[in-house]
Write an enzyme that holds these catalytic residues in place. Structure first.
Site, PDB file in Angstrom:
ATOM      1  N   HIS A 135       0.935  -1.125   0.101  1.00 58.81           N
ATOM      2  CA  HIS A 135      -0.105   0.108   0.184  1.00 58.81           C
ATOM      3  C   HIS A 135       0.855   1.390   0.140  1.00 58.81           C
ATOM      4  O   HIS A 135       0.770   2.240  -0.801  1.00 58.81           O
ATOM      5  CB  HIS A 135      -0.897   0.091   1.317  1.00 58.81           C
ATOM      6  CG  HIS A 135      -1.789   0.986   1.394  1.00 58.81           C
ATOM      7  ND1 HIS A 135      -2.987   1.212   0.734  1.00 58.81           N
ATOM      8  CD2 HIS A 135      -1.522   2.311   1.922  1.00 58.81           C
ATOM      9  CE1 HIS A 135      -3.665   2.409   1.154  1.00 58.81           C
ATOM     10  NE2 HIS A 135      -2.872   3.047   1.936  1.00 58.81           N
ATOM     11  N   GLU A 136       1.968   1.362   1.013  1.00 61.39           N
ATOM     12  CA  GLU A 136       2.623   2.618   0.919  1.00 61.39           C
ATOM     13  C   GLU A 136       3.622   2.723  -0.160  1.00 61.39           C
ATOM     14  O   GLU A 136       3.740   3.842  -0.778  1.00 61.39           O
ATOM     15  CB  GLU A 136       3.544   2.465   2.291  1.00 61.39           C
ATOM     16  CG  GLU A 136       2.894   2.320   3.615  1.00 61.39           C
ATOM     17  CD  GLU A 136       1.860   3.729   3.833  1.00 61.39           C
ATOM     18  OE1 GLU A 136       2.214   4.760   3.294  1.00 61.39           O
ATOM     19  OE2 GLU A 136       0.787   3.559   4.205  1.00 61.39           O
ATOM     20  N   HIS A 139       1.627   4.281  -3.097  1.00 60.80           N
ATOM     21  CA  HIS A 139       1.371   5.714  -3.093  1.00 60.80           C
ATOM     22  C   HIS A 139       2.630   6.334  -3.710  1.00 60.80           C
ATOM     23  O   HIS A 139       2.443   7.275  -4.537  1.00 60.80           O
ATOM     24  CB  HIS A 139       1.468   6.191  -1.525  1.00 60.80           C
ATOM     25  CG  HIS A 139      -0.118   6.136  -0.888  1.00 60.80           C
ATOM     26  ND1 HIS A 139      -1.190   6.565  -1.518  1.00 60.80           N
ATOM     27  CD2 HIS A 139      -0.322   5.420   0.220  1.00 60.80           C
ATOM     28  CE1 HIS A 139      -2.097   6.573  -0.528  1.00 60.80           C
ATOM     29  NE2 HIS A 139      -1.549   5.829   0.424  1.00 60.80           N
ATOM     30  N   GLU A 197      -6.334   6.714  -1.635  1.00 59.91           N
ATOM     31  CA  GLU A 197      -6.384   5.390  -0.747  1.00 59.91           C
ATOM     32  C   GLU A 197      -6.908   4.240  -1.630  1.00 59.91           C
ATOM     33  O   GLU A 197      -6.134   3.132  -1.671  1.00 59.91           O
ATOM     34  CB  GLU A 197      -7.186   5.491   0.319  1.00 59.91           C
ATOM     35  CG  GLU A 197      -6.810   6.566   1.370  1.00 59.91           C
ATOM     36  CD  GLU A 197      -5.414   5.665   2.023  1.00 59.91           C
ATOM     37  OE1 GLU A 197      -5.346   4.624   2.087  1.00 59.91           O
ATOM     38  OE2 GLU A 197      -4.353   6.793   2.099  1.00 59.91           O
TER      39      GLU A 197
END
Ligand SMILES: [Zn+2]
Length: 267
Positions: A135-136, A139, A197
């Site tokens: 997820h990070e 981004h 997100e």
């Protein structure tokens, strides 16, 4: 002279446009990656100096690095398969764990990753760490921080170029940068949008599958995160505007597609 330079910079920056992989969303990218990568390097060093980092020998560091290395290898394959080869040189991966009891993790441009010990119990093992890592890193790959930093610059300084802001207001620019990447402890500032997100969830799933992890682990992780709410979670993990149930539902729905994409890019 200065005003002319600012206008020139703005003109050059505003003309850049990119497409976010997987979702296909058009993205206006205002700031040149080279400048943000430079800031990321110095800011990451600052964080490493100011935080108490766990030593290389710590098992938690070993786990985070092993998972990070696998996810970053997946990102390399992903970029090659998505005509983003030219961006690979921007990444020089690094993974560390800071000994602080907060629910946070982030990835700066260039692949500079920090996990905080407080999030590891919620990760509850390799699958949860892979979920957060995917997820990070997503981004960063989708350049969400760049978008937020750009928006923040316009809000705070009326859209002057980054170079000018850095020169005239170095501290404010640094704060903005840290907030844009979720590395600031200032609550409520520059939350990731729901759109960011959702994109990071989807791309993160693809990365974790490509790296050999079970995407269902993401469902379990966000379920555990949901139970943690109310504490001192920093912006990144407070920013789940839709209910966690909506997020978990969307992750479940995207898993078949993520598996399909991962198989395609892993060839
Ligand atoms: Zn996020």
């Amino acid at each position: 002279m200065k005003k002319g330079l600012t206008l020139l910079l703005l003109g050059a920056l505003l003309s850049q446009c990119a497409t976010v992989p997987i979702t296909g969303r058009k993205q206006v990218k205002l700031l040149p990656s080279s400048q943000l990568n430079g800031m990321a390097l110095s800011q990451y060093d600052e964080v490493k100096k100011s935080e108490k980092l766990l030593p290389d020998s710590d098992q938690r560091v070993k786990d985070v690095r092993e998972i990070g290395t696998k996810i970053s290898a997946a990102v390399t394959k992903f970029m090659k398969a998505n005509h983003m080869k030219d961006r690979l040189s921007e990444f020089n991966w690094e993974f560390n764990v800071a000994d602080q009891d907060i629910l946070n993790a982030w990835c700066m441009p260039g692949g500079k990753v920090m996990f905080y010990t407080g999030i590891l119990p919620v990760c509850d093992g390799v699958g949860g760490i892979a979920t957060v890592m995917g997820h990070e890193v997503a981004h960063a790959v989708a350049r969400h921080g760049n978008e937020r930093m750009s928006q923040g610059l316009i809000q705070q300084f009326g859209g002057i170029g980054l170079a000018v802001a850095m020169q005239d207001k170095p501290q404010e620019t640094q704060n903005l940068f840290m907030a844009a990447y979720g590395a600031s402890s200032q609550l409520g500032m520059l939350k990731y949008s729901r759109q960011h997100e959702s994109e990071a969830d989807k791309m993160g799933l693809v990365f974790m599958i490509m790296a050999g992890y079970e995407p269902e682990e993401a469902i379990d992780f966000w379920g555990r995160m949901s139970a943690q709410k109310g504490g001192a979670a920093p912006p990144e993990f407070l920013s789940t505007h839709p209910s966690d149930q909506t997020r978990i539902k969307e992750i479940k729905e995207f898993i078949p597609k993520a598996k399909e994409l991962a198989a395609k890019y892993n060839k």
